[in-house]
Design a protein around this motif. Structure first.
Motif, PDB file in Angstrom:
ATOM      1  N   ASN A   9       0.840  -1.200   0.000  1.00 14.12           N
ATOM      2  CA  ASN A   9       0.000   0.000   0.000  1.00 14.12           C
ATOM      3  C   ASN A   9       0.868   1.240   0.000  1.00 14.12           C
ATOM      4  OD1 ASN A   9      -2.738  -0.826   0.051  1.00 14.12           O
ATOM      5  ND2 ASN A   9      -2.532  -1.464   2.168  1.00 14.12           N
ATOM      6  N   MET A  17      -5.542   8.817   5.551  1.00 17.98           N
ATOM      7  CA  MET A  17      -6.915   8.326   5.490  1.00 17.98           C
ATOM      8  C   MET A  17      -7.730   8.854   6.684  1.00 17.98           C
ATOM      9  SD  MET A  17      -8.092   4.307   5.464  1.00 17.98           S
ATOM     10  CE  MET A  17      -7.217   3.957   3.961  1.00 17.98           C
ATOM     11  N   PRO A  18      -8.942   9.339   6.440  1.00 18.07           N
ATOM     12  CA  PRO A  18      -9.806   9.783   7.550  1.00 18.07           C
ATOM     13  C   PRO A  18     -10.037   8.631   8.539  1.00 18.07           C
ATOM     14  CG  PRO A  18     -10.753  10.403   5.434  1.00 18.07           C
ATOM     15  CD  PRO A  18      -9.587   9.504   5.146  1.00 18.07           C
ATOM     16  N   GLU A  20     -12.570   7.513  10.105  1.00 15.75           N
ATOM     17  CA  GLU A  20     -13.727   6.650   9.853  1.00 15.75           C
ATOM     18  C   GLU A  20     -13.388   5.589   8.803  1.00 15.75           C
ATOM     19  OE1 GLU A  20     -13.989  10.090   9.303  1.00 15.75           O
ATOM     20  OE2 GLU A  20     -14.665  10.509  11.343  1.00 15.75           O
ATOM     21  N   LYS A  21     -12.690   6.013   7.757  1.00 13.71           N
ATOM     22  CA  LYS A  21     -12.303   5.073   6.699  1.00 13.71           C
ATOM     23  C   LYS A  21     -11.272   4.081   7.233  1.00 13.71           C
ATOM     24  CE  LYS A  21     -11.145   4.711   1.902  1.00 13.71           C
ATOM     25  NZ  LYS A  21     -12.114   3.973   1.203  1.00 13.71           N
ATOM     26  N   ALA A  22     -10.353   4.538   8.068  1.00 11.90           N
ATOM     27  CA  ALA A  22      -9.352   3.646   8.673  1.00 11.90           C
ATOM     28  C   ALA A  22     -10.034   2.600   9.558  1.00 11.90           C
ATOM     29  CB  ALA A  22      -8.342   4.446   9.472  1.00 11.90           C
ATOM     30  N   GLN A  23     -11.058   2.999  10.286  1.00 12.73           N
ATOM     31  CA  GLN A  23     -11.807   2.056  11.128  1.00 12.73           C
ATOM     32  C   GLN A  23     -12.542   1.032  10.264  1.00 12.73           C
ATOM     33  OE1 GLN A  23     -14.033   4.970  13.383  1.00 12.73           O
ATOM     34  NE2 GLN A  23     -12.607   4.837  15.113  1.00 12.73           N
ATOM     35  N   GLN A  24     -13.111   1.485   9.145  1.00 13.27           N
ATOM     36  CA  GLN A  24     -13.780   0.561   8.222  1.00 13.27           C
ATOM     37  C   GLN A  24     -12.779  -0.432   7.645  1.00 13.27           C
ATOM     38  OE1 GLN A  24     -15.555   3.199   5.360  1.00 13.27           O
ATOM     39  NE2 GLN A  24     -17.362   3.601   6.627  1.00 13.27           N
ATOM     40  N   MET A  25     -11.602   0.053   7.275  1.00 17.30           N
ATOM     41  CA  MET A  25     -10.553  -0.803   6.716  1.00 17.30           C
ATOM     42  C   MET A  25     -10.114  -1.830   7.765  1.00 17.30           C
ATOM     43  SD  MET A  25      -8.638  -1.503   4.033  1.00 17.30           S
ATOM     44  CE  MET A  25      -8.588  -0.083   2.982  1.00 17.30           C
ATOM     45  N   SER A  26      -9.942  -1.380   9.000  1.00 15.78           N
ATOM     46  CA  SER A  26      -9.542  -2.283  10.078  1.00 15.78           C
ATOM     47  C   SER A  26     -10.590  -3.375  10.285  1.00 15.78           C
ATOM     48  CB  SER A  26      -9.330  -1.489  11.365  1.00 15.78           C
ATOM     49  OG  SER A  26      -8.908  -2.333  12.392  1.00 15.78           O
ATOM     50  N   SER A 103      -8.193  -3.714  -3.047  1.00 16.13           N
ATOM     51  CA  SER A 103      -8.963  -2.563  -3.540  1.00 16.13           C
ATOM     52  C   SER A 103      -8.267  -1.232  -3.275  1.00 16.13           C
ATOM     53  CB  SER A 103     -10.361  -2.558  -2.912  1.00 16.13           C
ATOM     54  OG  SER A 103     -10.261  -2.378  -1.517  1.00 16.13           O
ATOM     55  N   THR A 104      -7.188  -1.231  -2.493  1.00 19.35           N
ATOM     56  CA  THR A 104      -6.491   0.024  -2.197  1.00 19.35           C
ATOM     57  C   THR A 104      -5.028   0.012  -2.618  1.00 19.35           C
ATOM     58  OG1 THR A 104      -5.885  -0.722   0.028  1.00 19.35           O
ATOM     59  CG2 THR A 104      -7.954   0.508  -0.201  1.00 19.35           C
TER      60      THR A 104
END
Length: 122
Positions: A9, A17-18, A20-26, A103-104
């Motif tokens: 990555n 990364m915001p 919220e997005k980092a939490q979703q990724m985790s 996807s990233t």
């Protein structure tokens, strides 16, 4: 057969990364890891610290050279890995495609060269 899934990555993008997005990724990685474990494919996996924590070691002319940081500058950095067991390359590709990093960034999939494959038999 065992396969290594190497997660690459862009560290700068991941750091920016915001939350919220980092939490979703985790959460996505947690679900992916749990799916691997439930299937019996999971052998190992870890997240790696950023490249500024890297130490590269080379021997040149009999002398040990230690370099802070990765050996090569790249757009993407090795961020973590999974080692899995899969019946064949197609199954391993399916697991790599399910990895959130696909996807990233990039998931490099490489078969493990089993020692019995290259060591002479006694």
């Amino acid at each position: 057969m065992r396969y290594m899934l190497m997660i690459n990555n862009d560290e700068a993008a991941m750091a920016a990364m915001p939350i919220e997005k980092a939490q979703q990724m985790s959460a996505a990685y947690g679900a992916y890891t749990e799916a691997l474990k439930q299937s019996g494919a999971w052998l190992a996996g870890e997240r790696l610290r950023p490249t500024q924590a890297t130490t590269s070691v080379r021997i040149a002319g009999g002398k040990t050279n230690v370099i802070d940081g990765p050996y090569a500058d790249t757009k993407e950095q090795l961020a973590g890995f999974y080692m899995i067991e899969a019946a064949d390359i197609d199954t391993a590709i399916e697991w790599a495609a399910r990895c959130p990093a696909a996807s990233t960034g990039t998931v490099e999939l490489r078969p493990i060269w089993e020692m019995a494959d290259y060591m002479p038999q006694k």
